[in-house]
Scaffold this motif. Structure first.
Motif, PDB file in Angstrom:
ATOM      1  N   ILE A  46       0.829  -1.428  -0.318  1.00 38.57           N
ATOM      2  CA  ILE A  46       0.533   0.150  -0.066  1.00 38.57           C
ATOM      3  C   ILE A  46       0.582   1.089   0.097  1.00 38.57           C
ATOM      4  O   ILE A  46       0.875   2.625  -0.699  1.00 38.57           O
ATOM      5  N   GLN A  47       1.334   1.282   0.723  1.00 36.55           N
ATOM      6  CA  GLN A  47       2.790   2.294   0.799  1.00 36.55           C
ATOM      7  C   GLN A  47       3.877   2.725  -0.732  1.00 36.55           C
ATOM      8  O   GLN A  47       3.472   3.956  -0.872  1.00 36.55           O
ATOM      9  N   ASN A  48       3.969   1.812  -1.000  1.00 29.50           N
ATOM     10  CA  ASN A  48       4.658   1.980  -2.351  1.00 29.50           C
ATOM     11  C   ASN A  48       3.918   2.163  -3.519  1.00 29.50           C
ATOM     12  O   ASN A  48       3.876   2.780  -4.561  1.00 29.50           O
ATOM     13  N   VAL A  49       2.531   1.671  -3.413  1.00 27.66           N
ATOM     14  CA  VAL A  49       1.542   2.260  -4.501  1.00 27.66           C
ATOM     15  C   VAL A  49       1.114   3.426  -4.288  1.00 27.66           C
ATOM     16  O   VAL A  49       1.040   4.387  -4.927  1.00 27.66           O
ATOM     17  N   LYS A  50       1.347   4.177  -2.699  1.00 27.16           N
ATOM     18  CA  LYS A  50       0.899   5.645  -2.154  1.00 27.16           C
ATOM     19  C   LYS A  50       1.705   6.452  -3.204  1.00 27.16           C
ATOM     20  O   LYS A  50       1.785   7.186  -4.161  1.00 27.16           O
ATOM     21  N   LYS A  51       3.716   5.712  -2.956  1.00 29.52           N
ATOM     22  CA  LYS A  51       4.759   6.394  -3.401  1.00 29.52           C
ATOM     23  C   LYS A  51       4.311   6.619  -4.986  1.00 29.52           C
ATOM     24  O   LYS A  51       4.811   7.242  -5.594  1.00 29.52           O
ATOM     25  N   ALA A  52       4.322   5.926  -5.954  1.00 26.78           N
ATOM     26  CA  ALA A  52       3.840   5.410  -6.958  1.00 26.78           C
ATOM     27  C   ALA A  52       3.123   6.263  -7.392  1.00 26.78           C
ATOM     28  O   ALA A  52       3.153   7.168  -8.327  1.00 26.78           O
ATOM     29  N   ALA A  68      11.059   8.276 -13.309  1.00 31.41           N
ATOM     30  CA  ALA A  68      12.233   6.423 -12.059  1.00 31.41           C
ATOM     31  C   ALA A  68      11.385   6.673 -11.260  1.00 31.41           C
ATOM     32  O   ALA A  68      11.737   5.007 -10.530  1.00 31.41           O
ATOM     33  N   GLU A  69      10.560   7.235  -9.861  1.00 30.75           N
ATOM     34  CA  GLU A  69      10.572   7.041  -9.128  1.00 30.75           C
ATOM     35  C   GLU A  69       9.092   6.018  -9.600  1.00 30.75           C
ATOM     36  O   GLU A  69       9.103   5.434  -8.215  1.00 30.75           O
ATOM     37  N   LYS A  70       8.493   6.753  -9.868  1.00 32.58           N
ATOM     38  CA  LYS A  70       7.447   5.777 -10.028  1.00 32.58           C
ATOM     39  C   LYS A  70       7.618   4.062 -10.638  1.00 32.58           C
ATOM     40  O   LYS A  70       6.731   3.271  -9.899  1.00 32.58           O
ATOM     41  N   GLY A  71       8.285   4.072 -11.604  1.00 28.43           N
ATOM     42  CA  GLY A  71       8.685   2.929 -12.153  1.00 28.43           C
ATOM     43  C   GLY A  71       9.800   2.499 -10.953  1.00 28.43           C
ATOM     44  O   GLY A  71       9.470   0.862 -10.593  1.00 28.43           O
ATOM     45  N   LYS A  72      10.252   2.865  -9.812  1.00 28.92           N
ATOM     46  CA  LYS A  72      11.045   2.258  -8.666  1.00 28.92           C
ATOM     47  C   LYS A  72       9.886   1.302  -7.781  1.00 28.92           C
ATOM     48  O   LYS A  72       9.941   0.241  -7.169  1.00 28.92           O
ATOM     49  N   TYR A  73       8.713   2.086  -7.404  1.00 28.82           N
ATOM     50  CA  TYR A  73       7.542   2.030  -6.188  1.00 28.82           C
ATOM     51  C   TYR A  73       6.742   1.279  -6.623  1.00 28.82           C
ATOM     52  O   TYR A  73       6.062   0.328  -6.287  1.00 28.82           O
ATOM     53  N   ILE A  74       6.435   1.133  -8.056  1.00 28.20           N
ATOM     54  CA  ILE A  74       5.587   0.338  -8.880  1.00 28.20           C
ATOM     55  C   ILE A  74       6.327  -0.944  -8.799  1.00 28.20           C
ATOM     56  O   ILE A  74       5.855  -2.247  -8.312  1.00 28.20           O
ATOM     57  N   GLY A  75       7.375  -0.882  -9.460  1.00 27.27           N
ATOM     58  CA  GLY A  75       8.479  -2.237  -8.986  1.00 27.27           C
ATOM     59  C   GLY A  75       8.835  -3.350  -7.683  1.00 27.27           C
ATOM     60  O   GLY A  75       8.072  -4.082  -7.293  1.00 27.27           O
ATOM     61  N   LYS A  76       8.445  -2.431  -6.028  1.00 23.87           N
ATOM     62  CA  LYS A  76       8.514  -3.076  -5.450  1.00 23.87           C
ATOM     63  C   LYS A  76       7.079  -2.886  -4.461  1.00 23.87           C
ATOM     64  O   LYS A  76       7.245  -4.595  -3.954  1.00 23.87           O
ATOM     65  N   ASN A 115       1.916   1.094 -14.934  1.00 26.62           N
ATOM     66  CA  ASN A 115       3.894   1.793 -15.336  1.00 26.62           C
ATOM     67  C   ASN A 115       3.701   1.870 -16.646  1.00 26.62           C
ATOM     68  O   ASN A 115       4.107   2.833 -17.256  1.00 26.62           O
ATOM     69  N   MET A 116       2.850   1.377 -17.501  1.00 26.07           N
ATOM     70  CA  MET A 116       2.904   1.373 -19.075  1.00 26.07           C
ATOM     71  C   MET A 116       2.771   2.463 -19.742  1.00 26.07           C
ATOM     72  O   MET A 116       2.971   3.341 -20.190  1.00 26.07           O
ATOM     73  N   GLU A 117       1.381   3.055 -18.926  1.00 28.86           N
ATOM     74  CA  GLU A 117       0.818   4.307 -18.894  1.00 28.86           C
ATOM     75  C   GLU A 117       1.006   5.500 -18.333  1.00 28.86           C
ATOM     76  O   GLU A 117       0.413   6.169 -18.625  1.00 28.86           O
ATOM     77  N   THR A 118       2.015   5.478 -17.521  1.00 24.88           N
ATOM     78  CA  THR A 118       1.877   6.470 -16.591  1.00 24.88           C
ATOM     79  C   THR A 118       0.950   7.119 -16.207  1.00 24.88           C
ATOM     80  O   THR A 118       0.784   8.642 -16.538  1.00 24.88           O
ATOM     81  N   ASN A 119       0.294   6.534 -15.591  1.00 26.57           N
ATOM     82  CA  ASN A 119      -1.467   6.615 -14.983  1.00 26.57           C
ATOM     83  C   ASN A 119      -1.560   5.854 -13.840  1.00 26.57           C
ATOM     84  O   ASN A 119      -1.301   4.976 -13.708  1.00 26.57           O
TER      85      ASN A 119
END
Length: 85
Positions: A13-19, A29-37, A76-80
């Motif tokens: 949940i925290q990583n999704v919020k950060k994403a 870059a941060e989006k990808g990092k947090y979605i990856g986590k 992640n793919m759509e940056t949405n």
């Protein structure tokens, strides 16, 4: 085991919020990092399911985790941020 499960859910949940925040800030870059986590955590939850013991609940959790992973990949793919919400 229950405490670990709660920690994993909270981490996802925290990583999704950060994403979401990263997408809103246009920080790819941060989006990808947090979605990856978040993806890694949900994948771990999925592979740890015990189908022999869990029965129908386990099958439903697997479907939920698969849906969540699909939404993470779409975001992640759509940056949405919408699929994350």
């Amino acid at each position: 085991p229950q405490q670990l499960l709660i920690m994993l859910y909270e981490g996802a949940i925290q990583n999704v919020k950060k994403a979401i925040a990263a997408i809103e800030a246009k920080n790819v870059a941060e989006k990808g990092k947090y979605i990856g986590k978040a993806h890694d955590i949900i994948t771990e939850l999925n592979v740890s399911l015990n189908h022999e013991v869990g029965g129908e609940v386990t099958r439903e959790l697997e479907r939920l985790y698969d849906f969540m992973i699909t939404q993470l990949l779409k975001a992640n793919m759509e940056t949405n941020a919408e699929p994350l919400k």
